[in-house]
Design an enzyme around this catalytic site. Structure first.
Site, mmCIF file in Angstrom:
data_model
loop_
_atom_site.group_PDB
_atom_site.id
_atom_site.type_symbol
_atom_site.label_atom_id
_atom_site.label_comp_id
_atom_site.label_asym_id
_atom_site.label_seq_id
_atom_site.Cartn_x
_atom_site.Cartn_y
_atom_site.Cartn_z
ATOM 1 N N LEU A 195 0.900 -1.157 0.000
ATOM 2 C CA LEU A 195 0.000 0.000 0.000
ATOM 3 C C LEU A 195 0.940 1.208 0.000
ATOM 4 C CD1 LEU A 195 -2.684 -1.212 2.563
ATOM 5 C CD2 LEU A 195 -2.877 -1.100 0.058
ATOM 6 N N PRO A 196 1.190 1.778 -1.162
ATOM 7 C CA PRO A 196 2.341 2.661 -1.399
ATOM 8 C C PRO A 196 2.263 4.063 -0.792
ATOM 9 C CG PRO A 196 0.991 2.533 -3.356
ATOM 10 C CD PRO A 196 0.397 1.573 -2.358
ATOM 11 N N CYS A 197 2.498 4.146 0.517
ATOM 12 C CA CYS A 197 2.498 5.448 1.171
ATOM 13 C C CYS A 197 3.684 6.305 0.732
ATOM 14 C CB CYS A 197 2.466 5.287 2.690
ATOM 15 S SG CYS A 197 3.664 4.127 3.350
ATOM 16 N N HIS A 198 4.687 5.696 0.097
ATOM 17 C CA HIS A 198 5.810 6.492 -0.411
ATOM 18 C C HIS A 198 5.379 7.412 -1.550
ATOM 19 C CE1 HIS A 198 5.792 2.838 -2.925
ATOM 20 N NE2 HIS A 198 6.236 3.629 -3.895
ATOM 21 N N ARG A 199 4.208 7.167 -2.111
ATOM 22 C CA ARG A 199 3.687 7.999 -3.210
ATOM 23 C C ARG A 199 2.945 9.237 -2.708
ATOM 24 N NH1 ARG A 199 1.307 2.816 -6.466
ATOM 25 N NH2 ARG A 199 3.328 1.842 -6.888
#
Length: 151
Positions: free
Chosen positions: A110-114
């Site tokens: 779940l790409p919180c880096h985005r």
């Protein structure tokens, strides 16, 4: 499943999981094979999204809502914390969105880096800012951050 970064200290993560879920840990050979394969494919540039069962029971309802929405940010795209708050219908909850990202038990999947600050700067990241830079560079090797076209 819980994705943890080396900087989080393995034993501390296991201790936190034990406190939240109970001390009993079952060994299940092969249980994480699919997740490991998909992460390997992501890091080798052959996967842009994940198809894994998600266990977000450690997240509150609000955080779970934010974390699930992270999965809708396209590979190579970014959104601001403010845009994420608007997407979930809570435009005033910018800081709470940041907190939900910071407690995401499944970073990368779940790409919180985005998710970036409104001014385009990185903000924070559980794995550290260098890890966030590396993940964004992996997804966009030319270095230009692409605005999301999902609105």
């Amino acid at each position: 499943m819980r994705v943890a970064f080396a900087s989080e200290e393995h034993e501390r993560v296991l201790e936190q999981l034990s406190e939240s879920l109970g001390a009993r840990i079952l060994r299940s050979p092969g249980a994480l094979d699919t997740a490991a394969r998909q992460l390997e494919e992501y890091f080798s540039g052959h996967r842009t999204s994940f198809t894994l069962p998600l266990d977000l029971r450690l997240s509150t309802e609000f955080r779970r809502r934010v974390q699930l929405e992270l999965g809708h940010i396209g590979y190579g795209h970014t959104l601001s914390y403010r845009q994420m708050a608007e997407r979930i219908g809570k435009p005033a909850a910018v800081r709470a969105v940041g907190s939900a990202c910071a407690t995401n038990p499944l970073p990368i999947v779940l790409p919180c880096h985005r998710v970036l600050r409104t001014d385009g700067s990185l903000g924070g990241y559980l794995g550290g800012l260098q890890a966030k830079r590396i993940l964004l560079q992996l997804e966009n090797p030319n270095g230009a951050r692409q605005p999301s076209t999902l609105f």
